[in-house]
Write a protein that holds these residues in place. Structure first.
Motif, PDB file in Angstrom:
ATOM      1  N   ASP A   1       2.388 -10.528   1.764  1.00 38.08           N
ATOM      2  CA  ASP A   1       2.281  -9.401   2.542  1.00 38.08           C
ATOM      3  C   ASP A   1       3.556  -9.117   3.405  1.00 38.08           C
ATOM      4  O   ASP A   1       3.594  -8.419   4.445  1.00 38.08           O
ATOM      5  CB  ASP A   1       1.189  -9.467   3.221  1.00 38.08           C
ATOM      6  CG  ASP A   1       0.550  -8.174   3.432  1.00 38.08           C
ATOM      7  OD1 ASP A   1       0.388  -7.355   2.558  1.00 38.08           O
ATOM      8  OD2 ASP A   1      -0.025  -7.652   4.701  1.00 38.08           O
ATOM      9  N   SER A   2       4.653  -9.332   2.632  1.00 43.76           N
ATOM     10  CA  SER A   2       6.115  -9.026   3.408  1.00 43.76           C
ATOM     11  C   SER A   2       6.374  -7.648   2.546  1.00 43.76           C
ATOM     12  O   SER A   2       6.178  -7.527   1.535  1.00 43.76           O
ATOM     13  CB  SER A   2       7.113  -9.934   3.102  1.00 43.76           C
ATOM     14  OG  SER A   2       6.754 -11.200   3.486  1.00 43.76           O
ATOM     15  N   LEU A   3       7.001  -6.759   3.632  1.00 41.91           N
ATOM     16  CA  LEU A   3       7.338  -5.596   3.048  1.00 41.91           C
ATOM     17  C   LEU A   3       8.630  -5.619   2.277  1.00 41.91           C
ATOM     18  O   LEU A   3       9.812  -6.056   2.872  1.00 41.91           O
ATOM     19  CB  LEU A   3       7.371  -4.416   4.109  1.00 41.91           C
ATOM     20  CG  LEU A   3       7.967  -3.030   3.862  1.00 41.91           C
ATOM     21  CD1 LEU A   3       7.235  -2.286   2.675  1.00 41.91           C
ATOM     22  CD2 LEU A   3       8.143  -2.320   5.233  1.00 41.91           C
ATOM     23  N   LEU A   4       8.517  -5.175   1.169  1.00 39.52           N
ATOM     24  CA  LEU A   4      10.098  -5.089   0.197  1.00 39.52           C
ATOM     25  C   LEU A   4      10.892  -4.204   0.368  1.00 39.52           C
ATOM     26  O   LEU A   4      12.109  -4.177   0.014  1.00 39.52           O
ATOM     27  CB  LEU A   4       9.849  -5.538  -1.073  1.00 39.52           C
ATOM     28  CG  LEU A   4       9.004  -6.851  -1.212  1.00 39.52           C
ATOM     29  CD1 LEU A   4       8.413  -6.821  -2.702  1.00 39.52           C
ATOM     30  CD2 LEU A   4       9.749  -8.121  -1.049  1.00 39.52           C
ATOM     31  N   GLY A   5      10.290  -2.957   0.936  1.00 42.40           N
ATOM     32  CA  GLY A   5      11.145  -1.761   0.871  1.00 42.40           C
ATOM     33  C   GLY A   5      10.506  -0.599   0.431  1.00 42.40           C
ATOM     34  O   GLY A   5       9.207  -0.434   0.437  1.00 42.40           O
ATOM     35  N   THR A   6      10.936   0.642   0.524  1.00 45.40           N
ATOM     36  CA  THR A   6      10.444   2.045   0.286  1.00 45.40           C
ATOM     37  C   THR A   6      11.179   2.567  -1.128  1.00 45.40           C
ATOM     38  O   THR A   6      12.396   2.581  -1.284  1.00 45.40           O
ATOM     39  CB  THR A   6      10.783   3.074   1.268  1.00 45.40           C
ATOM     40  OG1 THR A   6      10.374   2.547   2.583  1.00 45.40           O
ATOM     41  CG2 THR A   6       9.744   4.261   1.299  1.00 45.40           C
ATOM     42  N   TRP A   7      10.191   2.930  -2.021  1.00 44.49           N
ATOM     43  CA  TRP A   7      10.743   3.560  -3.204  1.00 44.49           C
ATOM     44  C   TRP A   7       9.943   4.997  -3.404  1.00 44.49           C
ATOM     45  O   TRP A   7       8.889   5.234  -3.127  1.00 44.49           O
ATOM     46  CB  TRP A   7      10.566   2.806  -4.463  1.00 44.49           C
ATOM     47  CG  TRP A   7      11.407   1.545  -4.547  1.00 44.49           C
ATOM     48  CD1 TRP A   7      12.560   1.562  -5.239  1.00 44.49           C
ATOM     49  CD2 TRP A   7      11.303   0.262  -3.829  1.00 44.49           C
ATOM     50  NE1 TRP A   7      13.380   0.413  -5.162  1.00 44.49           N
ATOM     51  CE2 TRP A   7      12.445  -0.406  -4.128  1.00 44.49           C
ATOM     52  CE3 TRP A   7      10.357  -0.224  -2.951  1.00 44.49           C
ATOM     53  CZ2 TRP A   7      12.967  -1.635  -3.780  1.00 44.49           C
ATOM     54  CZ3 TRP A   7      10.840  -1.459  -2.468  1.00 44.49           C
ATOM     55  CH2 TRP A   7      11.969  -2.056  -2.964  1.00 44.49           C
ATOM     56  N   GLN A   8      10.873   5.869  -4.031  1.00 45.23           N
ATOM     57  CA  GLN A   8      10.141   7.278  -4.068  1.00 45.23           C
ATOM     58  C   GLN A   8       9.257   7.625  -5.282  1.00 45.23           C
ATOM     59  O   GLN A   8       8.359   8.028  -5.385  1.00 45.23           O
ATOM     60  CB  GLN A   8      11.287   8.210  -4.467  1.00 45.23           C
ATOM     61  CG  GLN A   8      12.248   8.479  -3.077  1.00 45.23           C
ATOM     62  CD  GLN A   8      13.440   9.117  -3.360  1.00 45.23           C
ATOM     63  OE1 GLN A   8      14.249   8.492  -3.919  1.00 45.23           O
ATOM     64  NE2 GLN A   8      13.578  10.421  -3.144  1.00 45.23           N
ATOM     65  N   GLN A   9       9.528   6.663  -6.492  1.00 47.06           N
ATOM     66  CA  GLN A   9       8.387   6.625  -7.514  1.00 47.06           C
ATOM     67  C   GLN A   9       8.043   5.066  -7.996  1.00 47.06           C
ATOM     68  O   GLN A   9       9.188   4.285  -7.539  1.00 47.06           O
ATOM     69  CB  GLN A   9       9.284   7.222  -8.738  1.00 47.06           C
ATOM     70  CG  GLN A   9       9.589   8.864  -8.484  1.00 47.06           C
ATOM     71  CD  GLN A   9       9.970   9.280  -9.785  1.00 47.06           C
ATOM     72  OE1 GLN A   9      10.637   8.635 -10.598  1.00 47.06           O
ATOM     73  NE2 GLN A   9       9.912  10.566 -10.020  1.00 47.06           N
ATOM     74  N   VAL A  10       7.121   4.780  -8.357  1.00 44.08           N
ATOM     75  CA  VAL A  10       6.878   3.830  -8.791  1.00 44.08           C
ATOM     76  C   VAL A  10       6.268   3.664 -10.180  1.00 44.08           C
ATOM     77  O   VAL A  10       5.330   4.310 -10.619  1.00 44.08           O
ATOM     78  CB  VAL A  10       5.832   2.825  -7.931  1.00 44.08           C
ATOM     79  CG1 VAL A  10       5.392   1.498  -8.525  1.00 44.08           C
ATOM     80  CG2 VAL A  10       6.129   2.477  -6.568  1.00 44.08           C
ATOM     81  N   VAL A  11       6.757   2.656 -11.185  1.00 46.77           N
ATOM     82  CA  VAL A  11       6.191   2.482 -12.433  1.00 46.77           C
ATOM     83  C   VAL A  11       5.600   1.093 -12.615  1.00 46.77           C
ATOM     84  O   VAL A  11       6.215   0.107 -12.150  1.00 46.77           O
ATOM     85  CB  VAL A  11       7.302   2.635 -13.605  1.00 46.77           C
ATOM     86  CG1 VAL A  11       6.978   2.139 -14.860  1.00 46.77           C
ATOM     87  CG2 VAL A  11       7.856   4.100 -13.597  1.00 46.77           C
ATOM     88  N   ILE A  12       4.487   0.772 -12.850  1.00 40.69           N
ATOM     89  CA  ILE A  12       3.791  -0.388 -12.898  1.00 40.69           C
ATOM     90  C   ILE A  12       3.729  -0.652 -14.537  1.00 40.69           C
ATOM     91  O   ILE A  12       3.054   0.140 -15.237  1.00 40.69           O
ATOM     92  CB  ILE A  12       2.177  -0.189 -12.418  1.00 40.69           C
ATOM     93  CG1 ILE A  12       2.140   0.115 -11.052  1.00 40.69           C
ATOM     94  CG2 ILE A  12       1.496  -1.524 -12.688  1.00 40.69           C
ATOM     95  CD1 ILE A  12       0.927   0.430 -10.455  1.00 40.69           C
ATOM     96  N   ALA A  13       4.193  -1.728 -14.912  1.00 43.89           N
ATOM     97  CA  ALA A  13       4.160  -2.040 -16.014  1.00 43.89           C
ATOM     98  C   ALA A  13       3.898  -3.469 -16.438  1.00 43.89           C
ATOM     99  O   ALA A  13       4.510  -4.497 -16.950  1.00 43.89           O
ATOM    100  CB  ALA A  13       5.660  -1.902 -16.916  1.00 43.89           C
ATOM    101  N   VAL A  14       2.526  -3.677 -16.279  1.00 43.27           N
ATOM    102  CA  VAL A  14       1.821  -5.136 -16.144  1.00 43.27           C
ATOM    103  C   VAL A  14       0.496  -5.150 -17.056  1.00 43.27           C
ATOM    104  O   VAL A  14       0.023  -4.106 -17.255  1.00 43.27           O
ATOM    105  CB  VAL A  14       1.756  -5.694 -14.904  1.00 43.27           C
ATOM    106  CG1 VAL A  14       2.926  -5.480 -14.135  1.00 43.27           C
ATOM    107  CG2 VAL A  14       0.469  -4.842 -14.155  1.00 43.27           C
ATOM    108  N   PRO A  15       0.026  -6.246 -17.614  1.00 45.20           N
ATOM    109  CA  PRO A  15      -1.114  -6.233 -18.418  1.00 45.20           C
ATOM    110  C   PRO A  15      -2.468  -5.418 -17.458  1.00 45.20           C
ATOM    111  O   PRO A  15      -2.419  -5.484 -16.487  1.00 45.20           O
ATOM    112  CB  PRO A  15      -1.462  -7.618 -18.854  1.00 45.20           C
ATOM    113  CG  PRO A  15      -0.117  -8.197 -18.545  1.00 45.20           C
ATOM    114  CD  PRO A  15       0.692  -7.593 -17.471  1.00 45.20           C
ATOM    115  N   ALA A  16      -3.119  -4.540 -18.408  1.00 47.07           N
ATOM    116  CA  ALA A  16      -4.355  -3.742 -17.586  1.00 47.07           C
ATOM    117  C   ALA A  16      -4.981  -4.648 -16.700  1.00 47.07           C
ATOM    118  O   ALA A  16      -5.112  -3.844 -15.426  1.00 47.07           O
ATOM    119  CB  ALA A  16      -5.108  -3.294 -18.670  1.00 47.07           C
TER     120      ALA A  16
END
Ligand code: FAD
Length: 318
Positions: free
Chosen positions: A137-152
């Motif tokens: 639960d550590s914050l890694l940063g902020t991104w404007q967009q996110v793409v999730i590419a993992v098994p369903a």
């Protein structure tokens, strides 16, 4: 634009490279130590054993061209494997990575920012985009967009609050697969390089040592059937390795000396029921999902899905 891509398999890295080429600053996260996902290879005795997809098959001219582009650089090689038991497979062109199948994803990684050994546990929407948290639960940063590419099934914890997508992703069915690497004292010349069986336990045997650069002699990758893998899902790898070795020996009585090297469980190995659309994208959320399971069960499906999602994001930004 800065974009986070979760998953360094074929789908995630294909998307990441296209987004980077379009000018985005892309950071790729993977819970594993390296790239490849289900195209991974294990180092063994100074060589490599491909314990995920044993090879890549090109069904479309687009994927063939993509793979062909990597031949000259020596990252891939076309594999004239002898095949038994699945006529449809023989009609396709097969490629393998050199010296291991994950060479292709390592090459795609290029100059992308990569954070390995980082499992993304949750996403939080904020005004400027997305906050990403790891499993501590550590914050890694902020991104404007996110793409999730993992098994369903692994998408679900990341999209919990988006009920429409949850229902869609839950409609996808993925099956497990146990594999074991088995080494024999001598070559088994009566086996083809790739052998499919109608057998209750063993679905496919691939001669890993027939691929260039693998170093180990007489190593066979034994892939269990879906049914057997499901029935033995929670068994320890050591007992799976010895069970698959016993079945291997029983199938081929001419094998006198064989040794199980390891077994690996792929909990979400192959798609049984696909989503039926190449990706999910929500323009207002600036959130996308891709992966083989959107379209099917192959490396080519992963590539198609990642490519189509990234293409859509680039077009939408114009
Ligand atoms: C035993 C086996 C045999 C196969 N045989 C073939 C074959 O003959 N031909 C063929 O074309 N295909 C085959 N496949 C399928 C092929 O490997 C997949 O279709 C393809 O590799 C999927 O790519 P992907 O990028 O969609 O997903 P993946 O390769 O699964 O990549 C997803 C990545 O996301 C990471 N990840 C997951 N959750 C998180 C998280 N929360 N945070 C960070 N990272 C995360 C994972 O570590 C993984 O690296 C086989 C697969 C297996 C397992």
């Amino acid at each position: 634009m800065n974009i986070a891509v979760i998953g360094a398999g074929m789908a995630g890295l294909t998307a990441a490279r296209i987004l980077q080429s379009a000018g985005a600053e892309v950071t790729v996260f993977d819970k594993s130590k390296g790239t490849g996902g289900r195209l991974s290879s294990r180092s063994y005795a100074g060589g490599w054993i491909d314990h995920g997809a044993p090879y890549l098959s090109a069904g479309s001219s687009g994927f063939y061209d993509f793979l062909h582009d990597h031949l000259d650089a020596g990252i891939l090689q076309d594999w004239q494997a002898s095949l038994t038991g699945e006529p449809g497979e023989a009609e396709q062109v097969h490629f393998i990575g050199v010296p291991r199948n994950s060479a292709i994803t390592r090459s795609l990684l290029g100059s992308l920012i990569f954070q390995p050994s980082t499992r993304i546990a949750r996403l939080e929407a904020v005004e400027k985009g997305w906050l990403l948290y790891n499993d501590g639960d550590s914050l890694l940063g902020t991104w404007q967009q996110v793409v999730i590419a993992v098994p369903a099934p692994q998408v679900l914890p990341l999209i919990r609050q988006y009920q429409l997508w949850v229902a869609l992703v839950k409609s996808v069915v993925m099956e497990p697969c146990w594999v074991a690497a088995i080494q024999t004292a001598r070559d088994l010349p009566w086996l083809s390089d790739v052998n499919f069986f109608q057998h209750p336990v063993i679905h496919r045997v691939t001669r890993n040592s027939a691929k260039p650069g693998r170093q180990n002699d007489h190593v066979y990758l034994v892939q269990a059937t879906r049914r057997w893998s499901e029935d033995h899902l929670e068994q320890p790898p050591e007992s799976i390795a010895s069970e698959l070795q016993k079945n291997f020996n029983a199938m081929f009585p001419a094998v006198v000396d064989s040794e199980p090297l390891f077994a690996h469980r792929w909990r979400y190995a192959l798609t049984d029921k696909a989503l039926g659309q190449p990706f999910l994208w929500d323009e207002s959320l600036q959130l996308g999902v891709c992966g083989d399971w959107c379209l099917g069960r192959s490396v080519e499906d992963a590539w198609q899905s990642g490519m189509q999602l990234a293409g859509h994001i680039v077009q939408a930004a114009k």
